[in-house]
Design a protein around this motif. Structure first.
Motif, PDB file in Angstrom:
ATOM      1  N   UNK A  28      -9.968  29.594 -19.225  1.00 62.98           N
ATOM      2  CA  UNK A  28      -8.474  29.699 -20.254  1.00 62.98           C
ATOM      3  C   UNK A  28      -8.820  29.094 -21.470  1.00 62.98           C
ATOM      4  N   UNK A  29      -7.933  29.233 -22.371  1.00 61.32           N
ATOM      5  CA  UNK A  29      -8.648  28.854 -23.647  1.00 61.32           C
ATOM      6  C   UNK A  29      -7.649  27.964 -24.315  1.00 61.32           C
ATOM      7  N   UNK A  30      -8.954  27.386 -25.222  1.00 60.71           N
ATOM      8  CA  UNK A  30      -8.418  25.923 -25.591  1.00 60.71           C
ATOM      9  C   UNK A  30      -7.169  26.273 -27.458  1.00 60.71           C
ATOM     10  N   UNK A  31      -7.081  26.893 -27.084  1.00 59.16           N
ATOM     11  CA  UNK A  31      -6.766  27.593 -28.530  1.00 59.16           C
ATOM     12  C   UNK A  31      -5.297  28.262 -28.307  1.00 59.16           C
ATOM     13  N   UNK A  32      -4.338  28.022 -29.160  1.00 56.79           N
ATOM     14  CA  UNK A  32      -3.378  29.274 -28.627  1.00 56.79           C
ATOM     15  C   UNK A  32      -3.078  30.302 -29.865  1.00 56.79           C
TER      16      UNK A  32
END
Length: 352
Positions: free
Chosen positions: A348-352
């Motif tokens: 899961x990414x933490x930055x868009x």
């Protein structure tokens, strides 16, 4: 810290004493007295984030952990709330006030306390400190602990729920303040939505305020206006990560007959949104209550460890609420995604 501030002191027996905290300095108080059973009474000082107890979101989750400690352990507590747009010096004064009065441990709720806690902890080496939502998940000091959360993981699951439940094909996100912590919520939400339904349209995130203005975590009017804007863009599911301001989001979205997604606490069960509770699809649960309780318990049992602890899907530190039964038909899919995150097959990414 403003002189003459009135603070409520609550004991484990439920008796309330009204104290006047007339200064932020002074001689340190004793670190604890004896309880009725002869055990040492732990004195817990807790400094809330903007909105304080009663925000029905982030702060109330911390308060729930404190209340559990009062029920289960021999403790007495003192609580103080932050003011919007206050300087770090005010946070430092608040923490010093509690430490000088013998409160040990001392808890700061919210990433904005990180710098202040690290600084003040050096002045009180025998006092244990916790910062909830440690900024960038980093703390310093042998007497400092930080609670960190994988908000992006819980947000991934509610993003999937939003996409699967949307009929218009458009969903939205409203963040309180444009800071890295809140960006994590959006990043996970967007990724989960796209995983569940690749053709879903996720509107650009709407942040209510920009730092150093943190009123976006409190002003319900801002939440209301932002929700209207995303509803006008055909969003029929809107997720908020805006603290107390999110109450305005939920009410506006619910009144329009669309789906709202709550945050931090299970907002389906909160009085402020009782009139539209059946329009709350789910909430992204962030167990700040667990972090607060486990920290207090570690101090009480002399098992305190400095450094940071991560709360994620693997240890149920984050998750989603099934209250209302509105996601019952898609829970198998959500649980499948959760298993993928826990196993590491889904990143899961933490930055868009």
């Amino acid at each position: 810290m403003r002189r003459g501030l009135k603070i409520s002191l609550v004991t484990v027996t439920g008796a309330a004493l009204l104290l006047s905290a007339s200064a932020c300095g002074g001689k340190k108080a004793d670190t604890g007295g004896g309880g009725d059973d002869g055990k040492k009474t732990l004195k817990i000082g807790l400094a809330f984030d903007i909105g304080g107890r009663g925000d029905q979101s982030f702060n109330d989750s911390a308060a729930a952990g404190l209340d559990r400690a009062k029920k289960d352990l021999s403790v007495q507590t003192e609580e103080i709330s932050a003011k919007p747009d206050e300087p770090d010096a005010d946070k430092e004064s608040r923490l010093r006030l509690l430490a000088n009065k013998g409160y040990n441990p001392v808890i700061g709720v919210g990433f904005a306390y990180t710098t202040s806690i690290i600084k003040v902890a050096k002045e009180f080496p025998k006092t244990k400190f916790l910062v909830v939502d440690a900024d960038q998940c980093k703390v310093e000091g042998a007497n400092v602990s930080g609670a960190c959360f994988s908000e992006e993981q819980g947000s991934y699951l509610v993003g999937a729920a939003a996409a699967l439940k949307s009929k218009s094909g458009t969903i939205g996100f409203i963040g309180g303040v444009n800071v890295p912590l809140i960006v994590k919520f959006y990043a996970g939400y967007q990724a989960g939505a796209k995983k569940a339904k690749p053709d879903i349209k996720v509107l650009p995130p709407k942040y209510l305020t920009q730092p150093p203005n943190f009123n976006g975590f409190k002003d319900t009017g801002l939440g209301n206006e932002a929700a209207k804007g995303q509803l006008d863009q055909k969003a029929d599911v809107i997720y908020h990560a805006a603290g107390g301001a999110g109450i305005g989001v939920i009410k506006t979205v619910g009144a329009a007959g669309k789906w709202a997604i709550g945050v931090d606490s299970d907002q389906y069960n909160q009085p402020a949104v009782a009139g539209v509770k059946e329009q709350i699809l789910t909430s992204m649960i962030k167990h700040v209550d667990l972090a607060v309780y486990e920290f207090v318990e570690s101090v009480a049992k002399n098992t305190f460890q400095a450094g940071t602890k991560q709360y994620d899907l693997k240890n149920d530190g984050v998750g989603y609420s099934p209250s209302g039964g509105h996601v019952d038909d898609i829970r198998a899919k959500l649980d499948e995604l959760k298993a993928g995150i826990v196993s590491g097959t889904i990143q899961v990414p933490t930055k868009a």
